[in-house]
Write an enzyme that holds these catalytic residues in place. Structure first.
Site, mmCIF file in Angstrom:
data_model
loop_
_atom_site.group_PDB
_atom_site.id
_atom_site.type_symbol
_atom_site.label_atom_id
_atom_site.label_comp_id
_atom_site.label_asym_id
_atom_site.label_seq_id
_atom_site.Cartn_x
_atom_site.Cartn_y
_atom_site.Cartn_z
ATOM 1 N N CYS A 99 43.968 32.367 37.721
ATOM 2 C CA CYS A 99 43.548 32.252 39.819
ATOM 3 C C CYS A 99 44.230 31.249 40.569
ATOM 4 O O CYS A 99 43.964 30.693 41.645
ATOM 5 C CB CYS A 99 42.648 32.703 40.531
ATOM 6 S SG CYS A 99 41.146 31.977 39.525
ATOM 7 N N GLU A 149 30.535 28.287 42.055
ATOM 8 C CA GLU A 149 30.236 28.114 40.293
ATOM 9 C C GLU A 149 29.875 26.415 39.893
ATOM 10 O O GLU A 149 31.261 26.207 40.520
ATOM 11 C CB GLU A 149 30.781 28.720 39.369
ATOM 12 C CG GLU A 149 30.866 30.364 40.078
ATOM 13 C CD GLU A 149 31.523 31.489 39.358
ATOM 14 O OE1 GLU A 149 31.471 32.395 39.326
ATOM 15 O OE2 GLU A 149 32.348 30.916 38.911
ATOM 16 N N ASN A 180 42.403 38.610 33.087
ATOM 17 C CA ASN A 180 43.142 37.192 32.422
ATOM 18 C C ASN A 180 42.705 36.036 31.870
ATOM 19 O O ASN A 180 43.234 35.258 30.690
ATOM 20 C CB ASN A 180 43.665 36.135 33.770
ATOM 21 C CG ASN A 180 42.479 35.850 34.518
ATOM 22 O OD1 ASN A 180 41.827 36.439 34.977
ATOM 23 N ND2 ASN A 180 42.659 34.527 35.430
ATOM 24 N N GLU A 203 34.642 35.075 43.315
ATOM 25 C CA GLU A 203 35.617 34.036 43.048
ATOM 26 C C GLU A 203 37.255 35.063 42.907
ATOM 27 O O GLU A 203 37.067 36.025 42.218
ATOM 28 C CB GLU A 203 35.369 33.758 42.151
ATOM 29 C CG GLU A 203 36.157 32.391 41.674
ATOM 30 C CD GLU A 203 37.370 32.457 40.849
ATOM 31 O OE1 GLU A 203 38.610 31.980 42.005
ATOM 32 O OE2 GLU A 203 37.510 32.533 39.652
#
Length: 488
Positions: A288, A469, A156, A254
């Site tokens: 996301c 992160e 993405n 993630e």
């Protein structure tokens, strides 16, 4: 197709500082036309083995460089990508289907910034020290790179999310084997061409192209790859956890989201509506962090819906290279069908589709008739237990529902398996803090969306991932800590 393959771009793996051809290839498509764009290596165990070996060989020299030396190389690489920003943006738009505007203003600048950010942050970490006077001891910690990092990034935000992994991994002194998505590999391959000029020693960054099932699995299962950083679906992450368990690998995952926006009746709709349109439909909804459940307090529900739908209808869908277009193509034919199927399910359950898919007609330019396009789609009157409210759709689809009380909306917002991001809209400061505290979400934005400080932790709760992160979090993930005690 084979008759035209000579004219097609053919990518090669980048191993040990050299481009290496592969024995078999797969097609990758241009989502805005439906045509084959290039051929990508269909790598497997053999290619991954070669890449891991190159990374292992490069590790002793790279890990012994000072943070300052590594920082200078990262900054040089950032400069080189920035110099070619337009070429990278054009390639990303063509490869992923996103608009040229989004690639130019978001993807490539952020990829450049990822290198600059970690080039800077690596210079500022400190270790701990404590004294035990009664025992005559001093304790201190030291941190060292772990080894070969396996990095698997999604389709993405291709270069954006790949560099978000490569930058901290190599800044900390690790060497890497990266596997971008086989659907969006061009910008990773372009970056490989710049590594030598940036001063990255051979073998420090290796890129193996191919599918998750073959190349990804070989990387995850490799005994000489002690840590895996993955961004993608929860389903794939479950497989990564299973496969890496026998090796006790360190994982940073993630994953997906089913992100709520909560709009209270004192929200400033002049700010809320344009931002929520962006948070629902930016990058075709393929982020996301996108909003896919909008809870609106009943007092302003009908007004919000009327204004939101009117604005959504103004979003222009079409050729991604047209700078006036807001929504490009979805990544693949299969993905488009999957996203459309959610709209059909909602209709079958009695929900109302207020605009977009199946309601408004989509007029596309001549060259884009076979592309994977979809109008921004707004669905109302969806039940909380519907798959449209529970599962990640990952397309330009958002559901708008009404709520009455603060207590009720917190419970409903938390009633999904995901917990990545949430937005809260209210002018009541006390309420904003109260709701933010109680939402099961790794990130909560209030009266804004996607405002990021890369220093701070990024990641989700529940099925949205493991680990975080960011400056400190990525440093801790990509290094091993050791406690040393000196008796004097």
């Amino acid at each position: 197709m084979m008759a035209h393959s000579k004219a097609l771009l053919v990518l090669e793996n980048f191993i040990g500082g050299k481009f290496v051809p592969c024995s078999s290839y797969i097609d990758s498509y241009n989502p805005s036309t439906g045509d084959v764009y290039y051929r990508v290596p269909d790598s497997g165990k053999e290619e991954v083995e070669a890449a891991v070996k190159a990374a292992k060989n490069a590790f002793p020299v790279w890990s012994s460089k000072s943070p300052l030396e590594r920082s200078q190389i990262l900054n040089k690489l950032a400069d080189l990508i920035e110099h070619d920003l337009e070429a990278f943006a054009q390639a990303e738009s063509k490869d992923q289907g996103k608009t040229i505007t989004f690639a130019r203003t978001v993807d490539i600048p952020r990829a450049v910034y990822n290198f600059r950010f970690f080039a800077s942050s690596i210079l500022h970490h400190t270790t701990e020290c404590t004294e035990m006077a009664t025992m005559g001891c001093v304790h201190y910690t030291s941190r060292a790179p772990v080894g070969v990092a396996g990095l698997i990034s999604p389709w993405n935000l291709p270069l954006y999310l790949l560099t978000w992994k490569i930058a901290p991994a190599i800044a900390c002194g690790n060497t890497v084997v990266a596997k971008p998505s086989e659907m969006t590999s061009v910008t990773a391959w372009m970056m490989c061409k710049l590594l030598e000029e940036a001063g990255v020693p051979h073998g420090v960054v290796n890129v193996v192209f191919g599918t998750g099932a073959k190349a990804g699995e070989a990387l995850v299962c490799h005994p000489d790859v002690p840590l895996i950083s993955f961004t993608g679906s929860t389903l794939t992450a479950q497989r990564i956890m299973e496969k890496s368990a026998p090796h006790c690998k360190r994982l940073s995952l993630e994953l997906g989201g089913k992100n709520p926006a909560i709009v209270f009746d004192d929200a400033d709709l002049t700010q809320c509506i344009p931002t929520t349109l962006r948070s629902s439909f930016a990058n075709q909804g393929e982020i996301c962090l996108c909003t896919s459940r909008i809870f609106v307090q009943r007092g302003i529900y009908s007004e919000f819906l009327k204004r939101f739908v009117a604005e959504a209808k103004k979003w222009k869908v079409g050729n991604p290279s047209d700078p006036t277009v807001n929504v490009g193509a979805l990544i693949s034919k299969e993905h488009l069908e999957k996203v459309r199927s959610y709209v059909k399910k909602a209709q079958a359950e009695g929900a109302r589709v207020l605009c977009g898919e199946g309601v408004d007609s989509l007029a596309l330019p001549t060259g884009n008739q076979k592309g994977y396009f979809m109008l921004p789609t707004v669905i109302a009157e969806v039940k909380d237990e519907s798959c449209c409210m529970q599962e990640e759709i990952f397309g330009p689809v958002t559901c708008v529902v009404a709520f009455d009380t603060e207590e009720e909306v917190i419970e409903r917002a938390n009633s999904v398996k995901y917990g990545l991001a949430a937005t809260v809209w209210s002018s009541n400061v006390g309420r904003v803090h109260r709701v933010a505290q109680r939402l099961q979400s790794g990130l909560v934005w209030t009266n804004c969306w996607l405002v990021r400080d890369l220093n701070l932790p990024f990641g989700g709760m529940k099925a949205s991932g493991i680990g975080r992160e960011g400056a400190k979090d990525s440093y801790e993930f990509f290094t091993e800590v050791k406690t040393i005690t000196i008796k004097h």
